[in-house]
Scaffold this active site. Structure first.
Site, short mmCIF file in Angstrom:
data_model
loop_
_atom_site.label_atom_id
_atom_site.label_comp_id
_atom_site.label_asym_id
_atom_site.label_seq_id
_atom_site.Cartn_x
_atom_site.Cartn_y
_atom_site.Cartn_z
N GLY A 71 0.81 -1.21 0.00
CA GLY A 71 0.00 0.00 0.00
C GLY A 71 0.84 1.27 0.00
O GLY A 71 0.52 2.25 -0.68
N THR A 72 1.93 1.25 0.75
CA THR A 72 2.78 2.45 0.84
C THR A 72 3.33 2.80 -0.54
O THR A 72 3.25 3.96 -0.97
CB THR A 72 3.93 2.19 1.84
OG1 THR A 72 3.34 1.89 3.11
CG2 THR A 72 4.84 3.40 1.96
N GLN A 179 -7.72 0.01 3.15
CA GLN A 179 -8.59 -0.54 4.21
C GLN A 179 -9.96 -0.95 3.69
O GLN A 179 -10.66 -1.70 4.37
CB GLN A 179 -8.75 0.48 5.34
CG GLN A 179 -7.49 0.69 6.17
CD GLN A 179 -7.06 -0.55 6.96
OE1 GLN A 179 -7.81 -1.51 7.12
NE2 GLN A 179 -5.83 -0.52 7.44
N CYS A 325 0.00 1.56 11.37
CA CYS A 325 1.33 1.15 10.93
C CYS A 325 2.47 1.76 11.73
O CYS A 325 3.62 1.45 11.48
CB CYS A 325 1.51 1.48 9.46
SG CYS A 325 0.37 0.57 8.45
#
Ligand SMILES: Cc1ncc(COP(=O)(O)O)c(C=O)c1O
Length: 385
Positions: A71-72, A179, A325
């Site tokens: 995701g990052t 999410q 995170c």
């Protein structure tokens, strides 16, 4: 007694079917999808299949999926890649202060390159406010980046409306759906979104793999990683084949089970909420209805969230405080602070994020423990409860 994992927004366990799909790639099926011999071609077939599975989860075309390391990286590629590609058109980007650090820090990087970041306000539930957001848009605005669902409080954003506004104004729209993808329906045919981030480990796939949906026809993003031209020159480097195949399987299972999981987890969340509501001084953070079915963020007046988390941990129940995170960090939450939650209440907040392994009996145990722990802490502090 068995441990109860209640931190699925941080990460999820790998589904057994996902593991079975991955294992051959770590053994005999080790080919490089760029090789032209049959072992390479077999790897490419597997990668193509995974791309179809991930695309299907969000109703995209497989050619619009770029595999990344998670995701990052997807957020970084979308934001840095789009901004750098469009810098001659304009240098303003609109986001909110309730975004994940992968988005906020990408925006801060762009500030160093001369871009201006405009922050749209969110309301007390963490929902972006449309009027003030529209008022921020100028001819210089090239990108709007707003998450689909908030990891900490679960609030769902009105991304369809934001996408419509972006499209009317000819501005690219990126949404971090890390999410929401796999938890609630995400359909790029219906949402006017140009770029959408996903992460495998939030949907029972392996860590270190994700995807960016890039709508066909938008300007070519400037890649973050250049190399051998993989992913149609959008992301260099030999592909993480076990991860990609695992992600594909996880996406397929998520698409299959989504409606039933959402219904079941929504019921458990209601029971949890009702169960702890017998205590006085309980506060819930996030939108009461427009929210992820699995996420409940709550706090107890006079009781430190970190202490509750540790006490639950000692009883084998794993919840979180702060952002998903930022492991080990006890800094006040940016999200709650953007929602205008006073510091005292921020420190009381804990997040419970439910998932596949949680059932009704576990929820009853969690409710009992929370009531006992909170009552005990309050008694020790001499706070009437
Ligand atoms: C909303 C959101 N975006 C991005 C990320 C980062 O994803 P990854 O861990 O795959 O890099 C997370 C992780 O918690 C997240 O919740």
């Amino acid at each position: 007694m068995n441990a109860i994992y209640l931190d699925h927004n941080a990460t999820t366990p790998v589904h057994p079917d996902v593991l079975s799909a991955m294992l051959p790639l770590l053994k005999d099926d080790f080919g490089n999808p760029s090789s032209t011999h049959s072992r390479g071609r077999s790897a490419r077939v597997k990668m193509d299949e995974a791309r179809e599975q991930v695309a299907a989860l969000i109703h995209a075309d497989a050619r619009e999926i770029v595999f990344t390391s998670g995701g990052t990286e997807s957020d970084n590629l979308a934001i840095l890649g789009a901004a750098r590609a469009l810098k001659d058109k304009g240098r303003r980007i609109v986001t909110t202060r309730a975004e994940h650090p992968a988005v906020l820090n990408a925006c801060l990087e762009l500030e160093k390159e001369g871009f201006i970041i405009d922050y749209a306000p969110v309301d007390e539930f963490g929902r972006v406010q449309i009027e003030p957001l529209s008022a921020l848009l100028t001819d210089e605005t090239i990108l709007i980046t707003i998450q689909s669902a908030n990891s900490e409080v679960g609030t769902l954003q009105p991304i369809e409306r934001i996408g419509e506004i972006a499209r009317q104004r000819g501005i690219l729209f990126h949404t971090d759906a890390v999410q929401s993808a796999g938890k609630v329906p995400v359909d790029v045919q219906r949402i006017p979104v140009d770029l959408l981030s996903m992460s495998s480990h939030k949907m029972y796939g392996p860590k270190g793999v994700g995807a960016l949906y890039v709508r066909r026809g938008i300007p070519q993003l400037v890649p973050l990683i250049v190399g051998g031209g993989q992913e149609k020159k959008r992301r260099g480097g030999t592909e993480n084949m076990p991860g990609i195949v695992g992600f594909g399987k996880a996406a397929e299972l998520a698409a299959r089970d989504l409606a039933q999981d959402a219904e079941r987890l929504g019921g458990l969340k209601r029971r949890l909420r009702d169960g702890v509501s017998v205590l006085p001084g309980v506060r819930f953070f996030g939108h009461p209805t427009d929210s992820l079915p699995n996420t409940l963020n709550l706090g107890f007046d006079g009781v430190d969230g970190q202490t509750v988390m540790i006490r639950l941990d000692l009883e084998g129940m794993y919840v979180s405080t702060g952002t998903a995170c930022s492991s080990g960090s006890v800094l006040p939450s940016d999200v709650l602070s953007a929602m205008g939650v006073p510091e005292e209440h921020m420190r009381q907040s804990i997040r419970i994020s439910l998932g596949r392994s949680n059932g009704p009996a576990e929820i009853e145990r969690v409710v009992d423990s929370l009531i006992r722990i909170v009552t005990d802490i309050r008694e020790k502090q001499g706070v009437p409860s």
